[in-house]
Design an enzyme around this catalytic site. Structure first.
Site, mmCIF file in Angstrom:
data_model
loop_
_atom_site.group_PDB
_atom_site.id
_atom_site.type_symbol
_atom_site.label_atom_id
_atom_site.label_comp_id
_atom_site.label_asym_id
_atom_site.label_seq_id
_atom_site.Cartn_x
_atom_site.Cartn_y
_atom_site.Cartn_z
ATOM 1 N N ASP A 136 40.271 37.836 36.268
ATOM 2 C CA ASP A 136 39.762 39.128 35.815
ATOM 3 C C ASP A 136 38.753 38.821 34.711
ATOM 4 O O ASP A 136 38.821 37.753 34.083
ATOM 5 C CB ASP A 136 40.917 39.979 35.278
ATOM 6 C CG ASP A 136 40.426 41.253 34.621
ATOM 7 O OD1 ASP A 136 39.564 41.929 35.216
ATOM 8 O OD2 ASP A 136 40.902 41.576 33.507
ATOM 9 N N ASP A 182 36.618 41.346 32.068
ATOM 10 C CA ASP A 182 36.706 41.978 30.746
ATOM 11 C C ASP A 182 38.164 41.969 30.275
ATOM 12 O O ASP A 182 39.053 42.427 30.979
ATOM 13 C CB ASP A 182 36.179 43.424 30.825
ATOM 14 C CG ASP A 182 35.719 43.930 29.464
ATOM 15 O OD1 ASP A 182 36.365 43.606 28.454
ATOM 16 O OD2 ASP A 182 34.701 44.638 29.408
ATOM 17 N N ASP A 204 44.507 40.764 32.167
ATOM 18 C CA ASP A 204 45.089 41.357 30.950
ATOM 19 C C ASP A 204 45.736 42.708 31.225
ATOM 20 O O ASP A 204 46.321 43.298 30.324
ATOM 21 C CB ASP A 204 44.018 41.518 29.863
ATOM 22 C CG ASP A 204 43.010 42.610 30.209
ATOM 23 O OD1 ASP A 204 42.627 42.725 31.402
ATOM 24 O OD2 ASP A 204 42.603 43.351 29.300
#
Lengths: 301, 301
Positions: free
Chosen positions: A25, A27, A246
Site C-alpha cells: 500500500d 499512502d 496501514d
C-alpha cells in the site's frame, strides 16, 4: 490471538526471507502526503537487490500506471511501470480479461484521464470521462437531453473531481438497461491529502449506486478482484507474498480475503488499540511493525 | 388484512365526512408531470366548499412555498401559500422552532434558491447554496482552500443541480466539527420527471453522508419530523386527517409513522400486487382508491 509485533533485526530478516513478493500500500506505508517515510527508500533498494518483487498497490483511480510511476519516482522510489498496480488498471484488466468486454460496446466513464488511459491500454472503447461535453454543465437541467445509449455496456466509476448533475444523470440513463454493468474502481469514502480527509471515489460514485438501485461490482482493495488481477498479471506464488498496509479495513482485509499474509504498519490510520486493545478489529493482520522503514536496519548491516 | 378498495359514491362520501384535513402528495396523486389527473380540480374545489382543509405535502426541496403555489396554480389548483408544505419549508421550521438554531450561527446550504428563501422566511442565516463562489468550480482542486468555518452550525442538504466537488468538500470540512449538524430535506433516491427517473435529493446528498460518516437527521416524508411540523403549524386534529399518496414507502409510511389514516392512490408508482398480492408490502394503507379524481363523482351529484 494478537499478532506478533516485529521489533528485532532477526525478526525482520526472517520475514524477508519468507517473502518473494511485497505488495505495498502506498499512502500511510511509504509516505504521508508529500513526505516519504524514513528508511523506505533504503528498504525498497535492499528488497530489489535481494531479488524480491515489489508491487505498489493503490486504490487511487485517477492515475494510470504511467502516472503512478512518475509520482513514485518523484518521491525517489525508482519504480517501473510493471511495479505499479492501481485500481484504474485493475478495472481495465478486469473488463478486458475477465468480462471479455465486447469490442462493439463502450464503457461510460465517470472518472478522469488516468482511468481512460488504462482503458485505452487494454483496448476498451469508452465515452464520458474527460469529454468536455460532460465536464461543462450549468443548470437548468434539460431533462429531455438524457437518452440511454444502447452501445454503452458498462458504467465505470472512479474518482471524478468534475462530478456534476449531467454526469450522474447520464450514468443513470445507461443503467436503465439491465444488461449495462455498474463497476466501481473502489469504495474508499474519503481521500487523504494535506493531512486531511476529503470526499473519495466511493463517495463520488455513491449517487449513481443509490439512484440506479443497482448492486455494483467493486474492483479495488479490499475486494478479491483486484488481487486476482495482480496474481494473474504477475504470476506470483501467493504463499510467498506479503500485503503491507496501514489500513485494517482495506489493506489487511484485502490480504485476508485472498489468503495472502499481511503486515500492518503503524503510524498510518490504524490505532494501537484496534489491534491490541480489549475489543480489537475483526481484521487481524499476521504481523505488525512500527514502520515499513524500520526494515532499513537490515540494509545498514 | 388487505385494505378496503373504495369504489362507490357512498364510500367516497363516508370517507370525506370522516376527514377534516386532506394531506395530499402531489406528483402521482394530483398530476403526472405536466398532466393533471382527471377530476382532481373538481375534487379540490368540492373539498374547499365543504370547508375541508387541504395541504399539499411534497418532498420537493428546490421550491419554496411561494414557488409551489405558483406551480400548483399553473396547473389550475387555486392554491394558497398556507396550503403548501414542502420539505424546504419543513426544514427551515425545524431549524427555527425545534432546534432553536442560534442567531450567531449559519447554515451551509447544499441546495438551491427555494431552500434559501424558506431559511430567510424563518430568519436563519445561511451561506453556500446559490453563491456563485460555490456554484462555479473547475478542477484541479486546491486542497488547501477548504478550511472549516466555525460559524457554520449545520449543513442542510436538498436537491442541488449545481453539485460539484467544491460543495461536497466544503460540506465535509464543516462536518469535522462534531457540533455541526447534518440535516437532509429528504432521502428520495430519484426525481420523477418527464415520465422518467433522475437522481434525486437523497442521491445528491449521499456523498456528504458517506464521506463524513455522520448519521443525518432527515426531515421529509416518511419521517415524523415533517408531520410534526405540519401538525404544529396548522393545529390539525390528527384523528380527522388523511394522508393521500401513491407511494407506499414515502406517503403511506409517512401516515403510518405519525398514526394518521392513509389513502393509497393507484395509477402512480405502486402496483396492485404490492397491496393485494401474495407478498404485500409491510406498509399497508387504510384505504385504496383508483384515482383521487374519482371523488369528483360526488361533486357532480
Amino acid at each position: 490471538m494478537a499478532p506478533a509485533f516485529l521489533k528485532t533485526t532477526e525478526e525482520y530478516k526472517a520475514l524477508i526471507d519468507s517473502v518473494d513478493t511485497f505488495l505495498l500500500d502506498c499512502d500511510g506505508v511509504l509516505y504521508h502526503g508529500p513526505v516519504v517515510v524514513d528508511g523506505v527508500k533504503a528498504v525498497l533498494s535492499m528488497l530489489r537487490k535481494a531479488g524480491k518483487k515489489i508491487i505498489f498497490v493503490t486504490n487511487n483511480a485517477t492515475k494510470s500506471r504511467r502516472r503512478l510511476k512518475e509520482t513514485f519516482n518523484g518521491l525517489g522510489f525508482d519504480a517501473t511501470i510493471e511495479e505499479c498496480f492501481g485500481s484504474a488498471y485493475a478495472s481495465a484488466v478486469y473488463l478486458s480479461e475477465v468480462l471479455k468486454f465486447p469490442k462493439d460496446k463502450k464503457v461510460y466513464v465517470f472518472g478522469e484521464e488516468g482511468l481512460e488511459e488504462e482503458l485505452d491500454e487494454c483496448g476498451i472503447a469508452h465515452c464520458g470521462g474527460s469529454d468536455s461535453e460532460d465536464r461543462h454543465f450549468q443548470p437548468p437541467i434539460d431533462w429531455t437531453a438524457f437518452k440511454p445509449d444502447p452501445s454503452v455496456g458498462a458504467v465505470l466509476c472512479g474518482f471524478d473531481s468534475w462530478i456534476n448533475y449531467k454526469k450522474l444523470a447520464k450514468a443513470q440513463t445507461y443503467l436503465k438497461n439491465p444488461e449495462c454493468k455498474l463497476i466501481l474502481t473502489n469504495t474508499d469514502p474519503t481521500y487523504p491529502t494535506n493531512g486531511d480527509l476529503f470526499p473519495g471515489s466511493g463517495s463520488l460514485s455513491i449517487p449513481i449506486v443509490n439512484a440506479s438501485k443497482r448492486q455494483p461490482l467493486v474492483i479495488g482493495k479490499p475486494n478479491k478482484i483486484m488481487m486476482d488481477a495482480i496474481l494473474a498479471h504477475h504470476h506470483i506464488d501467493p504463499s510467498r507474498a506479503l500485503m503491507v498496509g496501514d489500513n485494517l479495513l482495506t489493506d489487511i482485509e484485502f490480504g485476508l480475503k485472498s489468503k495472502i499474509r499481511t503486515l500492518l504498519v503503524m503510524g498510518g490510520v490504524t490505532k494501537y488499540e484496534q489491534v491490541y486493545g480489549d475489543q480489537p478489529s475483526p481484521a487481524v493482520p499476521d504481523l505488525v511493525i512500527n514502520s515499513f522503514g524500520d526494515l532499513a536496519s537490515l540494509a545498514v548491516e
